[in-house]
Design a protein around this motif. Structure first.
Motif, PDB file in Angstrom:
ATOM      1  N   ILE A 179      22.022 -14.205 -49.749  1.00 50.66           N
ATOM      2  CA  ILE A 179      22.250 -13.119 -48.788  1.00 50.66           C
ATOM      3  C   ILE A 179      23.173 -13.590 -47.666  1.00 50.66           C
ATOM      4  O   ILE A 179      24.079 -12.871 -47.224  1.00 50.66           O
ATOM      5  N   LYS A 180      22.981 -14.822 -47.205  1.00 48.92           N
ATOM      6  CA  LYS A 180      23.871 -15.391 -46.186  1.00 48.92           C
ATOM      7  C   LYS A 180      25.317 -15.444 -46.677  1.00 48.92           C
ATOM      8  O   LYS A 180      26.259 -15.363 -45.886  1.00 48.92           O
ATOM      9  N   ARG A 181      25.483 -15.572 -47.989  1.00 44.42           N
ATOM     10  CA  ARG A 181      26.822 -15.677 -48.570  1.00 44.42           C
ATOM     11  C   ARG A 181      27.360 -14.326 -49.030  1.00 44.42           C
ATOM     12  O   ARG A 181      28.348 -14.262 -49.771  1.00 44.42           O
ATOM     13  N   GLY A 182      26.690 -13.252 -48.612  1.00 38.22           N
ATOM     14  CA  GLY A 182      27.232 -11.919 -48.868  1.00 38.22           C
ATOM     15  C   GLY A 182      26.501 -11.067 -49.870  1.00 38.22           C
ATOM     16  O   GLY A 182      26.930  -9.939 -50.158  1.00 38.22           O
ATOM     17  N   ALA A 183      25.402 -11.549 -50.433  1.00 37.88           N
ATOM     18  CA  ALA A 183      24.661 -10.764 -51.418  1.00 37.88           C
ATOM     19  C   ALA A 183      23.933  -9.601 -50.749  1.00 37.88           C
ATOM     20  O   ALA A 183      23.509  -9.687 -49.593  1.00 37.88           O
ATOM     21  N   LEU A 184      23.788  -8.508 -51.487  1.00 39.37           N
ATOM     22  CA  LEU A 184      23.002  -7.361 -51.057  1.00 39.37           C
ATOM     23  C   LEU A 184      21.661  -7.379 -51.779  1.00 39.37           C
ATOM     24  O   LEU A 184      21.569  -7.818 -52.925  1.00 39.37           O
ATOM     25  N   LEU A 185      20.630  -6.900 -51.104  1.00 44.83           N
ATOM     26  CA  LEU A 185      19.272  -6.922 -51.663  1.00 44.83           C
ATOM     27  C   LEU A 185      18.968  -5.626 -52.409  1.00 44.83           C
ATOM     28  O   LEU A 185      19.151  -4.530 -51.871  1.00 44.83           O
ATOM     29  N   ILE A 186      18.506  -5.759 -53.639  1.00 45.54           N
ATOM     30  CA  ILE A 186      18.030  -4.608 -54.417  1.00 45.54           C
ATOM     31  C   ILE A 186      16.507  -4.598 -54.452  1.00 45.54           C
ATOM     32  O   ILE A 186      15.887  -3.548 -54.317  1.00 45.54           O
ATOM     33  N   ALA A 187      15.913  -5.759 -54.647  1.00 47.06           N
ATOM     34  CA  ALA A 187      14.449  -5.876 -54.661  1.00 47.06           C
ATOM     35  C   ALA A 187      14.082  -7.300 -54.286  1.00 47.06           C
ATOM     36  O   ALA A 187      14.791  -8.248 -54.640  1.00 47.06           O
ATOM     37  N   ASP A 188      12.970  -7.446 -53.598  1.00 49.12           N
ATOM     38  CA  ASP A 188      12.491  -8.766 -53.218  1.00 49.12           C
ATOM     39  C   ASP A 188      11.136  -9.023 -53.866  1.00 49.12           C
ATOM     40  O   ASP A 188      10.244  -8.180 -53.786  1.00 49.12           O
ATOM     41  N   ASP A 189      11.003 -10.153 -54.532  1.00 46.43           N
ATOM     42  CA  ASP A 189       9.735 -10.601 -55.117  1.00 46.43           C
ATOM     43  C   ASP A 189       9.370  -9.894 -56.411  1.00 46.43           C
ATOM     44  O   ASP A 189       8.895 -10.518 -57.349  1.00 46.43           O
ATOM     45  N   VAL A 190       9.562  -8.568 -56.488  1.00 44.65           N
ATOM     46  CA  VAL A 190       9.251  -7.841 -57.716  1.00 44.65           C
ATOM     47  C   VAL A 190      10.441  -6.958 -58.089  1.00 44.65           C
ATOM     48  O   VAL A 190      10.802  -6.051 -57.343  1.00 44.65           O
ATOM     49  N   THR A 191      11.031  -7.237 -59.241  1.00 44.68           N
ATOM     50  CA  THR A 191      12.166  -6.454 -59.736  1.00 44.68           C
ATOM     51  C   THR A 191      11.687  -5.520 -60.839  1.00 44.68           C
ATOM     52  O   THR A 191      11.014  -5.951 -61.775  1.00 44.68           O
ATOM     53  N   GLY A 192      12.034  -4.240 -60.714  1.00 40.89           N
ATOM     54  CA  GLY A 192      11.610  -3.235 -61.683  1.00 40.89           C
ATOM     55  C   GLY A 192      12.764  -2.756 -62.544  1.00 40.89           C
ATOM     56  O   GLY A 192      13.812  -2.356 -62.027  1.00 40.89           O
ATOM     57  N   ILE A 193      12.576  -2.789 -63.875  1.00 42.47           N
ATOM     58  CA  ILE A 193      13.637  -2.438 -64.830  1.00 42.47           C
ATOM     59  C   ILE A 193      13.104  -1.370 -65.776  1.00 42.47           C
ATOM     60  O   ILE A 193      12.003  -1.502 -66.317  1.00 42.47           O
ATOM     61  N   LYS A 194      13.885  -0.320 -65.968  1.00 46.08           N
ATOM     62  CA  LYS A 194      13.463   0.694 -66.936  1.00 46.08           C
ATOM     63  C   LYS A 194      14.633   1.142 -67.797  1.00 46.08           C
ATOM     64  O   LYS A 194      15.796   0.986 -67.436  1.00 46.08           O
ATOM     65  N   LYS A 195      14.284   1.696 -68.951  1.00 42.09           N
ATOM     66  CA  LYS A 195      15.279   2.095 -69.939  1.00 42.09           C
ATOM     67  C   LYS A 195      15.708   3.533 -69.689  1.00 42.09           C
ATOM     68  O   LYS A 195      14.878   4.432 -69.560  1.00 42.09           O
ATOM     69  N   GLU A 196      17.013   3.741 -69.611  1.00 41.01           N
ATOM     70  CA  GLU A 196      17.588   5.074 -69.429  1.00 41.01           C
ATOM     71  C   GLU A 196      18.760   5.221 -70.389  1.00 41.01           C
ATOM     72  O   GLU A 196      19.697   4.417 -70.363  1.00 41.01           O
ATOM     73  N   ASN A 197      18.703   6.246 -71.253  1.00 47.33           N
ATOM     74  CA  ASN A 197      19.804   6.519 -72.188  1.00 47.33           C
ATOM     75  C   ASN A 197      20.182   5.287 -73.012  1.00 47.33           C
ATOM     76  O   ASN A 197      21.363   4.991 -73.219  1.00 47.33           O
ATOM     77  N   GLY A 198      19.157   4.558 -73.460  1.00 43.94           N
ATOM     78  CA  GLY A 198      19.379   3.417 -74.325  1.00 43.94           C
ATOM     79  C   GLY A 198      19.769   2.139 -73.622  1.00 43.94           C
ATOM     80  O   GLY A 198      19.990   1.125 -74.279  1.00 43.94           O
ATOM     81  N   GLN A 199      19.855   2.164 -72.292  1.00 40.40           N
ATOM     82  CA  GLN A 199      20.227   0.976 -71.526  1.00 40.40           C
ATOM     83  C   GLN A 199      19.129   0.659 -70.510  1.00 40.40           C
ATOM     84  O   GLN A 199      18.411   1.545 -70.051  1.00 40.40           O
ATOM     85  N   TYR A 200      19.031  -0.647 -70.160  1.00 45.07           N
ATOM     86  CA  TYR A 200      18.043  -1.066 -69.161  1.00 45.07           C
ATOM     87  C   TYR A 200      18.714  -1.242 -67.797  1.00 45.07           C
ATOM     88  O   TYR A 200      19.727  -1.935 -67.671  1.00 45.07           O
ATOM     89  N   TYR A 201      18.132  -0.575 -66.801  1.00 46.31           N
ATOM     90  CA  TYR A 201      18.656  -0.619 -65.445  1.00 46.31           C
ATOM     91  C   TYR A 201      17.593  -1.139 -64.487  1.00 46.31           C
ATOM     92  O   TYR A 201      16.398  -0.852 -64.639  1.00 46.31           O
TER      93      TYR A 201
END
Length: 298
Positions: free
Chosen positions: A141-163
């Motif tokens: 994050i100090k080097r420019g990263a943006l946060l999407i999720a902290d500690d727990v990342t959630g992934i689900k399938k939409e239209n045949g792809q995982y997001y």
């Protein structure tokens, strides 16, 4: 009673309890998830009083954390204080453990790690407790990263792809990381059950959009003289995803991985690069690890 509406992991959630760290959403008559205080059945309370820690049925689970009693069923997460614990004590388990169980039961992959957006790539920094996930993601994050999720990342399938879907704009950091990064603790919520961590608002660097994952970096601890970093291929990729499941410890006691669970882990793993990083707990290898991550995603 006032009701609060939020957007989290791609779902609309309504709650009797206020979660200031969550992203607010418009009021709706048909929310995806309902978090409610109380409404736990007498038979569950009786089992908890008898010393039982949890009970599990298809798409349903109750459990007792010592300070809170929780019942996950249908579209509901019901909770209350228990054994001297307050509602505030119990509520600290909602954003991590409870939502992870609920969303896993509803077909999502929930991984124990931070998700970040860096250099137009989406990456997961995963690992067990104490592996260095938080310090690594904080340095990114100090080097420019943006946060999407902290500690727990959630992934689900939409239209045949995982997001991966955004969680909420907050990061939990241990007291030593808070001090190291010069963060003032005044007014911060202290999460005592989770290694005495503090919740740090990250609204200014939150990436609020679903995206496909490009890389996962699994950080492990080992008896190594220097940090070891490598790509994982084949079945090792699937094993890394399974190891990274947030509620992995529950599978030893209550859950078991069904064929459909393994299949979604296989499908998710096959389209991303997965790296294993093994570090020695006693050595400061943070810069080396972060430099490796930046090099791999360049």
């Amino acid at each position: 009673m006032r009701r609060y509406y939020y957007r989290i992991y791609g779902f609309t959630l309504v709650s009797d309890y206020e979660f200031p760290q969550f992203l607010s959403a418009d009021e709706t008559s048909d929310p995806d998830i309902v978090v409610q205080i109380g409404h736990i059945t007498g038979d569950i309370k009786k089992l908890a009083d008898e010393g039982k820690r949890f009970g599990f049925r298809e798409k349903e689970m109750w459990f007792n954390t010592g300070v809170g009693l929780f019942w996950i069923h249908d579209k509901y997460i019901s909770f209350e204080g228990y054994n001297g614990g307050t509602i505030d004590d119990a509520a600290q388990y909602i954003s991590g453990l409870c939502l992870s169980i609920y969303l896993w039961l509803h077909g999502m992959i929930m991984l124990h790690g931070a998700c970040l957006r860096l250099k137009d790539k989406t990456i997961i920094v995963a690992g067990g407790s104490g592996s260095g996930k938080s310090s690594t993601s904080t340095e990114l994050i100090k080097r420019g990263a943006l946060l999407i999720a902290d500690d727990v990342t959630g992934i689900k399938k939409e239209n045949g792809q995982y997001y991966v879907y955004p969680a909420f704009p907050g990061q939990k950091l241990c007291a030593d990381q808070v001090e190291k990064n010069g963060i003032c603790t005044e007014g911060l919520n202290q999460v005592k059950y989770d290694l005495n961590k503090y919740e740090i608002p990250r609204n200014d660097i939150f990436y609020d959009a679903p995206s496909k994952v490009d890389h996962m970096f699994w950080i492990d601890l080992g008896q190594v003289d220097r940090v070891e970093m490598k790509d994982i291929d084949g079945a090792g990729k699937v094993q890394a995803v399974i190891k990274a499941i947030f509620i992995n410890w529950f599978f030893n006691e209550a859950f078991k991985l069904e064929a459909e669970d393994i299949l979604r882990c296989i499908e998710f793993a096959k389209d991303i690069r997965i790296h294993q990083i093994t570090r020695n707990r006693q050595k400061d290898t943070l810069n080396e690890i972060v430099n490796y991550i930046e090099t791999q995603i360049a």
